[in-house]
Design a protein around this motif. Structure first.
Motif, PDB file in Angstrom:
ATOM      1  N   LEU A  22       0.819  -1.204   0.000  1.00  0.00           N
ATOM      2  CA  LEU A  22       0.000   0.000   0.000  1.00  0.00           C
ATOM      3  C   LEU A  22       0.857   1.260   0.000  1.00  0.00           C
ATOM      4  CD1 LEU A  22      -2.920   1.021   0.140  1.00  0.00           C
ATOM      5  CD2 LEU A  22      -2.668   1.040   2.619  1.00  0.00           C
ATOM      6  N   LEU A  23       1.939   1.265   0.746  1.00  0.00           N
ATOM      7  CA  LEU A  23       2.848   2.404   0.758  1.00  0.00           C
ATOM      8  C   LEU A  23       3.444   2.630  -0.634  1.00  0.00           C
ATOM      9  CD1 LEU A  23       4.414   4.591   2.300  1.00  0.00           C
ATOM     10  CD2 LEU A  23       6.134   2.849   2.784  1.00  0.00           C
ATOM     11  N   ALA A  24       3.883   1.572  -1.276  1.00  0.00           N
ATOM     12  CA  ALA A  24       4.441   1.685  -2.630  1.00  0.00           C
ATOM     13  C   ALA A  24       3.385   2.197  -3.603  1.00  0.00           C
ATOM     14  CB  ALA A  24       4.979   0.335  -3.086  1.00  0.00           C
ATOM     15  N   PHE A  25       2.166   1.721  -3.470  1.00  0.00           N
ATOM     16  CA  PHE A  25       1.073   2.173  -4.335  1.00  0.00           C
ATOM     17  C   PHE A  25       0.865   3.676  -4.190  1.00  0.00           C
ATOM     18  CE2 PHE A  25      -3.515   3.075  -4.649  1.00  0.00           C
ATOM     19  CZ  PHE A  25      -3.698   2.808  -5.991  1.00  0.00           C
ATOM     20  N   TRP A  26       0.811   4.174  -2.954  1.00  0.00           N
ATOM     21  CA  TRP A  26       0.582   5.596  -2.738  1.00  0.00           C
ATOM     22  C   TRP A  26       1.763   6.442  -3.189  1.00  0.00           C
ATOM     23  CZ3 TRP A  26      -3.633   7.963  -2.765  1.00  0.00           C
ATOM     24  CH2 TRP A  26      -4.787   7.373  -2.291  1.00  0.00           C
ATOM     25  N   LEU A  27       2.976   5.887  -3.145  1.00  0.00           N
ATOM     26  CA  LEU A  27       4.125   6.639  -3.640  1.00  0.00           C
ATOM     27  C   LEU A  27       4.037   6.880  -5.138  1.00  0.00           C
ATOM     28  CD1 LEU A  27       7.064   5.107  -1.579  1.00  0.00           C
ATOM     29  CD2 LEU A  27       6.060   7.390  -1.383  1.00  0.00           C
ATOM     30  N   PHE A  28       3.353   5.996  -5.857  1.00  0.00           N
ATOM     31  CA  PHE A  28       3.154   6.185  -7.290  1.00  0.00           C
ATOM     32  C   PHE A  28       1.908   7.015  -7.584  1.00  0.00           C
ATOM     33  CE2 PHE A  28       5.839   2.372  -7.468  1.00  0.00           C
ATOM     34  CZ  PHE A  28       6.806   2.840  -8.340  1.00  0.00           C
ATOM     35  N   VAL A  29       0.872   6.881  -6.807  1.00  0.00           N
ATOM     36  CA  VAL A  29      -0.403   7.540  -7.084  1.00  0.00           C
ATOM     37  C   VAL A  29      -0.401   9.008  -6.669  1.00  0.00           C
ATOM     38  CG1 VAL A  29      -2.843   7.561  -6.441  1.00  0.00           C
ATOM     39  CG2 VAL A  29      -1.736   5.426  -7.039  1.00  0.00           C
ATOM     40  N   ARG A  34      -1.571  14.856  -7.591  1.00  0.00           N
ATOM     41  CA  ARG A  34      -1.214  16.268  -7.442  1.00  0.00           C
ATOM     42  C   ARG A  34      -1.069  16.937  -8.800  1.00  0.00           C
ATOM     43  NH1 ARG A  34       3.657  17.101  -3.686  1.00  0.00           N
ATOM     44  NH2 ARG A  34       2.933  19.230  -3.812  1.00  0.00           N
ATOM     45  N   ASN A  35      -0.477  16.246  -9.779  1.00  0.00           N
ATOM     46  CA  ASN A  35      -0.359  16.807 -11.119  1.00  0.00           C
ATOM     47  C   ASN A  35      -1.729  17.018 -11.743  1.00  0.00           C
ATOM     48  OD1 ASN A  35       2.416  16.929 -11.050  1.00  0.00           O
ATOM     49  ND2 ASN A  35       2.687  14.928 -12.005  1.00  0.00           N
ATOM     50  N   TYR A  36      -2.638  16.075 -11.523  1.00  0.00           N
ATOM     51  CA  TYR A  36      -3.980  16.224 -12.067  1.00  0.00           C
ATOM     52  C   TYR A  36      -4.686  17.418 -11.435  1.00  0.00           C
ATOM     53  CZ  TYR A  36      -8.889  15.504 -13.012  1.00  0.00           C
ATOM     54  OH  TYR A  36     -10.192  15.690 -13.391  1.00  0.00           O
ATOM     55  N   ALA A  37      -4.555  17.606 -10.136  1.00  0.00           N
ATOM     56  CA  ALA A  37      -5.186  18.744  -9.461  1.00  0.00           C
ATOM     57  C   ALA A  37      -4.612  20.058  -9.987  1.00  0.00           C
ATOM     58  CB  ALA A  37      -4.996  18.636  -7.951  1.00  0.00           C
ATOM     59  N   ARG A  38      -3.308  20.111 -10.185  1.00  0.00           N
ATOM     60  CA  ARG A  38      -2.670  21.313 -10.724  1.00  0.00           C
ATOM     61  C   ARG A  38      -3.159  21.597 -12.142  1.00  0.00           C
ATOM     62  NH1 ARG A  38       2.650  19.877 -10.344  1.00  0.00           N
ATOM     63  NH2 ARG A  38       2.521  20.318  -8.133  1.00  0.00           N
ATOM     64  N   TRP A  39      -3.230  20.546 -12.973  1.00  0.00           N
ATOM     65  CA  TRP A  39      -3.719  20.714 -14.340  1.00  0.00           C
ATOM     66  C   TRP A  39      -5.160  21.198 -14.339  1.00  0.00           C
ATOM     67  CZ3 TRP A  39      -7.892  18.165 -16.496  1.00  0.00           C
ATOM     68  CH2 TRP A  39      -8.133  18.438 -17.830  1.00  0.00           C
ATOM     69  N   PHE A  40      -6.000  20.635 -13.481  1.00  0.00           N
ATOM     70  CA  PHE A  40      -7.408  21.007 -13.454  1.00  0.00           C
ATOM     71  C   PHE A  40      -7.586  22.467 -13.043  1.00  0.00           C
ATOM     72  CE2 PHE A  40     -11.602  21.353 -11.536  1.00  0.00           C
ATOM     73  CZ  PHE A  40     -12.385  20.880 -12.580  1.00  0.00           C
TER      74      PHE A  40
END
Length: 70
Positions: A22-29, A34-40
């Motif tokens: 789960l930690l590894a998953f969140w490190l990728f997600v 954050r990039n999607y929020a910035r783009w939006f």
């Protein structure tokens, strides 16, 4: 298996592996989110500016001043 002097059974090993996964998953997600929020935010600001007809020109004075002092 022993970790820090404690013997781990199967259930504890599975829990540890799940938490690490789960930690590894969140490190990728997280960076992608954050990039999607910035783009939006940028997309929404551009859309709003286009709808108001400003096209990025900020030299035009505001029509409605903010607050009682303008």
């Amino acid at each position: 298996m022993t970790v820090f002097g404690r013997t781990l059974d199967g259930q504890e090993l599975f829990a540890l592996a799940s938490l690490l996964t789960l930690l590894a998953f969140w490190l990728f997600v997280l960076p992608r989110e954050r990039n999607y929020a910035r783009w939006f935010k940028q997309w929404e600001a551009a859309r709003r500016a286009q709808r108001l007809g400003r096209d990025g020109d900020t030299t035009e004075p505001r029509r409605h001043p903010r607050g009682p002092w303008g």
